[in-house]
Every structure is written in structure tokens, then in C-alpha cells.
Design an enzyme around this catalytic site. Structure first.
Site, PDB file in Angstrom:
ATOM      1  N   GLY A   9       0.869  -1.182   0.000  1.00  0.00           N
ATOM      2  CA  GLY A   9       0.000   0.000   0.000  1.00  0.00           C
ATOM      3  C   GLY A   9       0.895   1.217   0.000  1.00  0.00           C
ATOM      4  O   GLY A   9       1.375   1.645   1.053  1.00  0.00           O
ATOM      5  N   SER A 128       0.067   8.398  13.768  1.00  0.00           N
ATOM      6  CA  SER A 128      -0.424   9.769  13.671  1.00  0.00           C
ATOM      7  C   SER A 128       0.670  10.694  13.196  1.00  0.00           C
ATOM      8  O   SER A 128       1.844  10.474  13.466  1.00  0.00           O
ATOM      9  CB  SER A 128      -0.938  10.262  15.020  1.00  0.00           C
ATOM     10  OG  SER A 128      -1.354  11.614  14.895  1.00  0.00           O
ATOM     11  N   HIS A 185      -7.231   9.460  20.325  1.00  0.00           N
ATOM     12  CA  HIS A 185      -6.329  10.554  19.930  1.00  0.00           C
ATOM     13  C   HIS A 185      -7.026  11.459  18.917  1.00  0.00           C
ATOM     14  O   HIS A 185      -7.027  12.682  19.043  1.00  0.00           O
ATOM     15  CB  HIS A 185      -5.034   9.987  19.345  1.00  0.00           C
ATOM     16  CG  HIS A 185      -4.226  10.977  18.551  1.00  0.00           C
ATOM     17  ND1 HIS A 185      -4.575  11.356  17.277  1.00  0.00           N
ATOM     18  CD2 HIS A 185      -3.114  11.685  18.866  1.00  0.00           C
ATOM     19  CE1 HIS A 185      -3.701  12.258  16.831  1.00  0.00           C
ATOM     20  NE2 HIS A 185      -2.808  12.470  17.780  1.00  0.00           N
TER      21      HIS A 185
HETATM   22  P1  NDP Z   1      -5.589   5.733   0.927  1.00  0.00           P
HETATM   23  O1  NDP Z   1      -6.402   5.589   2.146  1.00  0.00           O
HETATM   24  O2  NDP Z   1      -6.005   6.751  -0.086  1.00  0.00           O
HETATM   25  O3  NDP Z   1      -5.504   4.298   0.199  1.00  0.00           O
HETATM   26  C1  NDP Z   1      -4.863   4.130  -1.036  1.00  0.00           C
HETATM   27  C2  NDP Z   1      -4.075   2.846  -1.025  1.00  0.00           C
HETATM   28  O4  NDP Z   1      -4.937   1.730  -0.744  1.00  0.00           O
HETATM   29  C3  NDP Z   1      -3.437   2.563  -2.357  1.00  0.00           C
HETATM   30  O5  NDP Z   1      -2.190   1.982  -2.145  1.00  0.00           O
HETATM   31  C4  NDP Z   1      -4.406   1.601  -2.984  1.00  0.00           C
HETATM   32  O6  NDP Z   1      -3.842   0.794  -3.973  1.00  0.00           O
HETATM   33  C5  NDP Z   1      -4.757   0.762  -1.790  1.00  0.00           C
HETATM   34  N1  NDP Z   1      -5.977   0.000  -1.978  1.00  0.00           N
HETATM   35  C6  NDP Z   1      -7.241   0.449  -2.024  1.00  0.00           C
HETATM   36  N2  NDP Z   1      -8.119  -0.568  -2.179  1.00  0.00           N
HETATM   37  C7  NDP Z   1      -7.378  -1.701  -2.235  1.00  0.00           C
HETATM   38  C8  NDP Z   1      -7.690  -3.073  -2.370  1.00  0.00           C
HETATM   39  N3  NDP Z   1      -8.964  -3.489  -2.471  1.00  0.00           N
HETATM   40  N4  NDP Z   1      -6.685  -3.965  -2.397  1.00  0.00           N
HETATM   41  C9  NDP Z   1      -5.403  -3.554  -2.272  1.00  0.00           C
HETATM   42  N5  NDP Z   1      -5.049  -2.268  -2.137  1.00  0.00           N
HETATM   43  C10 NDP Z   1      -6.020  -1.351  -2.103  1.00  0.00           C
HETATM   44  O7  NDP Z   1      -4.047   5.974   1.292  1.00  0.00           O
HETATM   45  P2  NDP Z   1      -3.373   6.863   2.426  1.00  0.00           P
HETATM   46  O8  NDP Z   1      -1.928   6.689   2.184  1.00  0.00           O
HETATM   47  O9  NDP Z   1      -3.942   8.229   2.490  1.00  0.00           O
HETATM   48  O10 NDP Z   1      -3.771   6.152   3.779  1.00  0.00           O
HETATM   49  C11 NDP Z   1      -3.469   4.795   4.029  1.00  0.00           C
HETATM   50  C12 NDP Z   1      -4.034   4.420   5.367  1.00  0.00           C
HETATM   51  O11 NDP Z   1      -3.439   5.238   6.366  1.00  0.00           O
HETATM   52  C13 NDP Z   1      -5.531   4.618   5.510  1.00  0.00           C
HETATM   53  O12 NDP Z   1      -6.059   3.582   6.293  1.00  0.00           O
HETATM   54  C14 NDP Z   1      -5.642   5.918   6.236  1.00  0.00           C
HETATM   55  O13 NDP Z   1      -6.837   6.023   6.972  1.00  0.00           O
HETATM   56  C15 NDP Z   1      -4.433   5.852   7.150  1.00  0.00           C
HETATM   57  N6  NDP Z   1      -3.910   7.110   7.611  1.00  0.00           N
HETATM   58  C16 NDP Z   1      -3.854   8.175   6.790  1.00  0.00           C
HETATM   59  C17 NDP Z   1      -3.339   9.375   7.238  1.00  0.00           C
HETATM   60  C18 NDP Z   1      -3.249  10.531   6.321  1.00  0.00           C
HETATM   61  O14 NDP Z   1      -2.859  11.608   6.784  1.00  0.00           O
HETATM   62  N7  NDP Z   1      -3.557  10.376   5.037  1.00  0.00           N
HETATM   63  C19 NDP Z   1      -2.851   9.546   8.614  1.00  0.00           C
HETATM   64  C20 NDP Z   1      -2.859   8.334   9.370  1.00  0.00           C
HETATM   65  C21 NDP Z   1      -3.398   7.190   8.884  1.00  0.00           C
HETATM   66  P3  NDP Z   1      -3.889   1.275  -5.527  1.00  0.00           P
HETATM   67  O15 NDP Z   1      -2.730   2.210  -5.690  1.00  0.00           O
HETATM   68  O16 NDP Z   1      -3.702   0.021  -6.274  1.00  0.00           O
HETATM   69  O17 NDP Z   1      -5.207   1.931  -5.747  1.00  0.00           O
END
Ligand code: NDP
Length: 476
Positions: A9, A128, A185
Site C-alpha cells: 500500500g 499519527s 487521539h
Molecule cells: P488511501 O487511504 O487513499 O488508500 C490508497 C491505497 O490503498 C493505495 O495503495 C491503494 O492501492 C490501496 N488500496 C485500495 N483498495 C485496495 C484493495 N482493495 N486492495 C489492495 N489495495 C487497495 O491511502 P493513504 O496513504 O492516504 O492512507 C493509508 C491508510 O493510512 C488509511 O487507512 C488511512 O486512513 C491511514 N492514515 C492516513 C493518514 C493521512 O494523513 N492520510 C494519517 C494516518 C493514517 P492502488 O494504488 O492500487 O489503488
């Protein structure tokens, strides 16, 4: 050579976490559902360290040293389950699956139990600090087994933020403890932001100060007890001027706050556990209210939008009143959040150490603040503290602030400036310290209409009055 840890991811969070690990000298296996992201990471940042890129999940798993440690950083919910389902058959006993996304702690508990059945460790981990934190040092809140932490701890502590040399990472507790704590948090973050927004509104609408002037006030506040990341960026946001219109940025932004759901989860969980987290709840509802554009329009049409100016005779005093009210309300919000964590810990058998939690929130995360040192000290002195509010330092801060708090809430009510978090925090304070609460009347009413019984102040037992009959009291 085999990689020491893997990340699957590679959107903004996963990519930055992988880079952080590589920059700290770890060989990092990287994978993403769509391989372009993996390629881009290696193309753009390959020089930062050792990345082992794979296009298939099988190759990714095969590129890891045992026990394998795989960080999943994908969209929370269904996508996380999909990735777990793909991973599990490829792993072997003792391997560690880390979910670093924003999962609900109940999902984490379910997944932990399922993977335990396969002889795997599942470590729901709160992270975080947003994308910058992921890259430069987040606050990390891992749950899962103590055994998994022996493997992961050194790595996570190394890539986490540091405050006075102490890593902002500690083992929170088993199964869902890490995600639970990350959820609270975020709830506290909602409360903090709502309190800041109310303080701004009071200074703006009440005092007629300009956003630039208020930015200066926040900058000054950031040199005292309120010193924190959120106060610092409030000054930045308020001081920002829209490039296009030349207006204050805050005036060109639509006033409808959005949410991704962790505030709502926090409130839902608090209701289940029976913990009054009024600050977080009001903050969450204030965002909902802001989003109800149609209702707001109807109410404006029905009632008008007039508000009276606050009669301020001493401007500096008013600013200081708002600062003290903000600080006192903030103490209440954190006290409630820590109560929530205590209740969750007791309910799920997590044995969470609230003092060490305050320690790891001092850096990396959004609510990082000087204030958290005080929280740690309070729990160091008295691990069984009944409420943070009654710890000597916080009790003194609240006592100092009470007259200001009351003046600000009264002024806001008179002027018609909504202060749900300031007001409810003050009510919570007055409720907690009341000699007698009108809960006695509630009990009377419940007994009257539903024979729900009541207890007496003067002797043990449970009683009921024959309300419809002779009004005699019976032992229930
Ligand atoms: P996103 O939440 O936008 O997720 C995108 C990623 O998820 C991509 O790598 C995508 O792959 C993958 N993905 C989506 N659906 C699937 C699937 N069915 N199978 C496999 N891979 C999948 O990314 P973020 O980086 O913003 O966040 C990642 C996590 O971190 C989330 O859970 C979020 O809540 C958490 N988080 C985010 C923060 C932030 O500031 N953004 C802070 C702290 C935690 P593909 O490229 O192939 O689409």
C-alpha cells in the site's frame, strides 16, 4: 538479500513510511496493488536506501526475512481485509501482519483473533502525524502481542518522532488497544480543534479582531502553556492570505467541516462504555451542524443572523479570558479522553498505561503539545488518578481559569456566539464538582412512570413508591 520489513500500500502514507524505514537503514520490501506506485517510489526515492520492489504479493512475501513483518497501509475497511486475505496463505507461523491504517478497533480485534488462529501475529497500529509524520517521524501506537513488539519495537521506535531523545512509540496493549488509542487521539484532536475554532470566533465576532491580529494572538499563546502544533498552525492558517482574492484565507473557505469518521467512532464507543466525553462529542456534532447547509439557511431565514457585539472594556483582559477558558476547556477534553481510554482498557483487558501514552503523544502526532508532559507527570505521580482534572497542576490551572471561563461563556451566550465546547466543558466541570445533582429528580421521575426504583441517601437498599396508590415507600 532479504528485506527486514515490508510495506504494501504505497499511497502517500505507505510510501512515506517505507521511505522513513529505508532512510533509517532498514531494507524495505515494497508492494502496491497497482505496480505503478511501486515503480514510482523506487524511481523517485530509490537512492534514499534499500528497497526491494515486487509486483506480486507472492514475490513480496518471498523477499522478506523471517519472521516476516508486513505493514499494510491501504484504505481502511474492505481493502484491508482483501489484502489480509491475500497475504495470509503466503505467510508462515510467527510472521507478523501490521495494519497501520485507520482501522476501527473492533475490526482489529476481529482480525487479530482470526490471524492468531493461523499462528500469525496481527498488530493493529495507530500512526499519527499525517504524511509528513510518516516520513519524518510519526507517533506510533502498536497493539498486538508483546512478542510481536519485541521484533517490531526497535524498528518502530527508530522511525518514530523523538522528544528529548525518547521515542514516540510504545507497546499500547494487546489486540485492538493501539487502534483504540489512535481513535481517541483523533477524538481529542476534534475537541482541540473545536476549542481553537471557538476561541477564534470569540475574538473575531466578539472583539472584532482581524484574522491577522488573531494570528498574532495565537502566536503569543504558543509561547505559553498552550504551546502545541495545533496552536502553531492556527497562527499560520489565520495569517494566510488567499492568493487569488487577497482576502484572509479563512474568509474564502466554505464553513462546512468534514470528517472521515474517527470522531464519530470515538463518540459511539464512549456511549457504549458510558464515558461522558462531552468535549469530543460537541466537537463532532459541531462539524455535523456546520454541514447541514439547508437547515442553516432555514434557520437564518427564520431567526436572522444578528449577533450583539461583546462589551469589552479591557481588550487584553478579554483575550486573556479567552486563553484561560481555552486552556481549562482543553484540560476537560483531555481528562475525558483519558477517562475513555481507561474505560476501554478495563473493558477489553488492555492494561493501558496512560502516562506512557501521554509520553508518545508529545511528538509526531497532531495533538503534540507541551501540555502532554504535564499529563505524563500527573500519571507518574498518581497512576490511579480519578480524573486528570484533579491532578494538582491541572486543578490549579482550572481554578485559575474559572472566572475567565464563566465570563467568556456568559459573553458568548449574550452575544449569540456559539461555543458548544467551551460551554459544555464548563458544565461538565460544574457537574462533576456539584454537591448534589438533579439526577435525584430523574430517579424520582423514572420511579414514577416506570417503577424503575431508586436508592436513598440515608440507608442502603432499593426502593419504590406506590405513586398511583397510597404513595407509600416499599423496599424493591
Ligand atoms: P488511501 O487511504 O487513499 O488508500 C490508497 C491505497 O490503498 C493505495 O495503495 C491503494 O492501492 C490501496 N488500496 C485500495 N483498495 C485496495 C484493495 N482493495 N486492495 C489492495 N489495495 C487497495 O491511502 P493513504 O496513504 O492516504 O492512507 C493509508 C491508510 O493510512 C488509511 O487507512 C488511512 O486512513 C491511514 N492514515 C492516513 C493518514 C493521512 O494523513 N492520510 C494519517 C494516518 C493514517 P492502488 O494504488 O492500487 O489503488
Amino acid at each position: 538479500d532479504l528485506a527486514q520489513i515490508g510495506v504494501t500500500g504505497l499511497a502517500v502514507m505507505g510510501r512515506n513510511l517505507a521511505r522513513n524505514l529505508a532512510r533509517n537503514g532498514y531494507a524495505v520490501a515494497v508492494h502496491n496493488r497497482s505496480p505503478e506506485r511501486t515503480r514510482r517510489l523506487v524511481d523517485e526515492f530509490g537512492h534514499e536506501g534499500t528497497f526491494v520492489a515486487s509486483e506480486s504479493m507472492a514475490d513480496f512475501v518471498a523477499s522478506l526475512a523471517r519472521p516476516r513483518a508486513v505493514i499494510i497501509m491501504v484504505k481502511a475497511g474492505g481493502p484491508t481485509d482483501a489484502v489480509i486475505d491475500e497475504l495470509v496463505p503466503l505467510l508462515e507461523e510467527g510472521d507478523i501482519v501490521i495494519d497501520a491504517g485507520n482501522a476501527h478497533f473492533a475490526d482489529t480485534r476481529r482480525r487479530e483473533q482470526a490471524l492468531r488462529g493461523h499462528g500469525l501475529h496481527f498488530v493493529g497500529t495507530g500512526v499519527s502525524g499525517g504524511e509528513e509524520g510518516a516520513l519524518l517521524g510519526p507517533s506510533i501506537m502498536p497493539g498486538g502481542s508483546p512478542e510481536s513488539y519485541r521484533t517490531l519495537g526497535p524498528m518502530f521506535e527508530k522511525i518514530s518522532a523523538k522528544v528529548d531523545g525518547t521515542p514516540c512509540c510504545t507497546h499500547i496493549g494487546p489486540d485492538g488497544a493501539g487502534h483504540f488509542v489512535k481513535m481517541v487521539h483523533n477524538g481529542i484532536e476534534y475537541a482541540d480543534m473545536q476549542l481553537i475554532a471557538e476561541a477564534y470566533d470569540l475574538l473575531r465576532a466578539g472583539l472584532g479582531a482581524t484574522p491577522a491580529e488573531i494570528a498574532d494572538i495565537f502566536r503569543t499563546w504558543n509561547t505559553g502553556d498552550l504551546e502545541s502544533f495545533l496552536i502553531e498552525i492556527t497562527a499560520d492558517v489565520l495569517g494566510h492570505v488567499d492568493n487569488e482574492t487577497g482576502k484572509a484565507f479563512v474568509d474564502i473557505v466554505l464553513d462546512q467541516a468534514e470528517q472521515k469518521g474517527t470522531g464519530r467512532w470515538t463518540v459511539q464507543s464512549a456511549l457504549d462504555l458510558g464515558v461522558p466525553i462531552t468535549g469530543i462529542a460537541e466537537a463532532t456534532f459541531a462539524r455535523s451542524l456546520s454541514g447541514h447547509a439547508d437547515q442553516r439557511e432555514a434557520a437564518r431565514a427564520a431567526f436572522g443572523t444578528d449577533r450583539a457585539a461583546i462589551e469589552v472594556t479591557d481588550r487584553d483582559q478579554f483575550v486573556e479570558d479567552v486563553r484561560r477558558a481555552l486552556y481549562a476547556s482543553k484540560i476537560v477534553a483531555y481528562a475525558q479522553g483519558f477517562d475513555h481510554i481507561e474505560a476501554g482498557s478495563a473493558e477489553f483487558g488492555w492494561d493501558i498505561d496512560r502516562g506512557s501514552l501521554a509520553t508518545i503523544w508529545r511528538g509526531g502526532c497532531i495533538i503534540r503539545a507541551r501540555f502532554l508532559n504535564r499529563i505524563r507527570e500527573a500519571y507518574d505521580e498518581n497512576p490511579g488518578l480519578k480524573s486528570l482534572m484533579v491532578a494538582p497542576y491541572f486543578a490549579a490551572a482550572i481554578n485559575d481559569g474559572v472566572p475567565s471561563w464563566r465570563r467568556v461563556v456568559m459573553a458568548a451566550a449574550e452575544a449569540g456566539i456559539p461555543t458548544p465546547a467551551f460551554s459544555s466543558s464548563l458544565s461538565y466541570f460544574d457537574g462533576l464538582r456539584a454537591e448534589r445533582l438533579p439526577a435525584s429528580l430523574i430517579q424520582g421521575l423514572r420511579d414514577n412512570f416506570g417503577a424503575h426504583t431508586y436508592r436513598r441517601t440515608d440507608r442502603d437498599g432499593t426502593f419504590h413508591v406506590e405513586w398511583a396508590g397510597d404513595k407509600k415507600e416499599h423496599t424493591a
